[in-house]
Design a protein around this motif. Structure first.
Motif, PDB file in Angstrom:
ATOM      1  N   ALA A  39       0.831  -1.200   0.000  1.00 27.41           N
ATOM      2  CA  ALA A  39       0.000   0.000   0.000  1.00 27.41           C
ATOM      3  C   ALA A  39       0.871   1.258   0.000  1.00 27.41           C
ATOM      4  CB  ALA A  39      -0.936  -0.003   1.208  1.00 27.41           C
ATOM      5  N   ALA A  40       2.004   1.219   0.700  1.00 30.37           N
ATOM      6  CA  ALA A  40       2.930   2.355   0.692  1.00 30.37           C
ATOM      7  C   ALA A  40       3.510   2.558  -0.708  1.00 30.37           C
ATOM      8  CB  ALA A  40       4.042   2.139   1.712  1.00 30.37           C
ATOM      9  N   PHE A  41       3.844   1.467  -1.367  1.00 34.22           N
ATOM     10  CA  PHE A  41       4.352   1.559  -2.736  1.00 34.22           C
ATOM     11  C   PHE A  41       3.281   2.119  -3.665  1.00 34.22           C
ATOM     12  CE2 PHE A  41       5.327  -0.486  -6.904  1.00 34.22           C
ATOM     13  CZ  PHE A  41       6.471   0.255  -7.179  1.00 34.22           C
ATOM     14  N   TYR A  42       2.051   1.682  -3.497  1.00 33.03           N
ATOM     15  CA  TYR A  42       0.931   2.224  -4.270  1.00 33.03           C
ATOM     16  C   TYR A  42       0.810   3.728  -4.032  1.00 33.03           C
ATOM     17  CZ  TYR A  42      -3.908   3.544  -5.193  1.00 33.03           C
ATOM     18  OH  TYR A  42      -5.028   4.203  -5.611  1.00 33.03           O
ATOM     19  N   ALA A  43       0.925   4.169  -2.775  1.00 32.34           N
ATOM     20  CA  ALA A  43       0.838   5.588  -2.456  1.00 32.34           C
ATOM     21  C   ALA A  43       1.945   6.366  -3.153  1.00 32.34           C
ATOM     22  CB  ALA A  43       0.899   5.790  -0.950  1.00 32.34           C
ATOM     23  N   TRP A  44       3.139   5.789  -3.200  1.00 33.46           N
ATOM     24  CA  TRP A  44       4.248   6.437  -3.898  1.00 33.46           C
ATOM     25  C   TRP A  44       3.951   6.545  -5.391  1.00 33.46           C
ATOM     26  CZ3 TRP A  44       7.836   4.318  -7.443  1.00 33.46           C
ATOM     27  CH2 TRP A  44       8.897   5.180  -7.773  1.00 33.46           C
ATOM     28  N   LEU A  45       3.376   5.486  -5.962  1.00 36.07           N
ATOM     29  CA  LEU A  45       3.054   5.503  -7.395  1.00 36.07           C
ATOM     30  C   LEU A  45       2.045   6.592  -7.748  1.00 36.07           C
ATOM     31  CD1 LEU A  45       2.770   1.696  -8.271  1.00 36.07           C
ATOM     32  CD2 LEU A  45       4.582   3.290  -8.961  1.00 36.07           C
ATOM     33  N   GLU A  55       1.247   4.432   5.665  1.00 33.44           N
ATOM     34  CA  GLU A  55       1.387   3.000   5.375  1.00 33.44           C
ATOM     35  C   GLU A  55       2.806   2.508   5.632  1.00 33.44           C
ATOM     36  OE1 GLU A  55      -0.924   0.803   4.959  1.00 33.44           O
ATOM     37  OE2 GLU A  55      -2.451   2.358   5.015  1.00 33.44           O
ATOM     38  N   GLY A  56       3.789   3.361   5.401  1.00 32.54           N
ATOM     39  CA  GLY A  56       5.170   2.990   5.725  1.00 32.54           C
ATOM     40  C   GLY A  56       5.351   2.748   7.211  1.00 32.54           C
ATOM     41  N   ILE A  57       4.748   3.615   8.016  1.00 27.52           N
ATOM     42  CA  ILE A  57       4.815   3.438   9.474  1.00 27.52           C
ATOM     43  C   ILE A  57       4.109   2.153   9.882  1.00 27.52           C
ATOM     44  CG2 ILE A  57       4.002   4.379  11.671  1.00 27.52           C
ATOM     45  CD1 ILE A  57       4.590   7.189  10.471  1.00 27.52           C
TER      46      ILE A  57
END
Length: 74
Positions: A39-45, A55-57
């Motif tokens: 989900a963090a990777f999706y947010a970055w995208l 999500e990273g936390i």
């Protein structure tokens, strides 16, 4: 549906499913951490920095919970 949207949906399904099952085994805690990282990777995208941070936390917290549960013999 674009590839990032597909990733986001898969990440949420993994997170919800593993969260519901994490009392059964520590592997589901690890799966939850992976879902949070996805989900963090999706947010970055998609360029959502607040979601990326949140999500990273969560991914780090879940990874730590998995480590502690695994070393405690859960």
């Amino acid at each position: 549906m674009t590839n990032p949207e597909t990733l986001g949906i898969i990440a949420i399904v993994v997170m919800v499913g593993s969260y519901a099952l994490e009392s059964r085994s520590s592997i589901f805690i690890a799966t939850f951490a992976i879902g949070c990282a996805m989900a963090a990777f999706y947010a970055w995208l998609i360029g959502s920095v607040p979601f990326l941070i949140a999500e990273g936390i969560w991914a780090l917290i879940a990874a730590r919970r998995w480590y502690l549960a695994r070393t405690a013999g859960r």
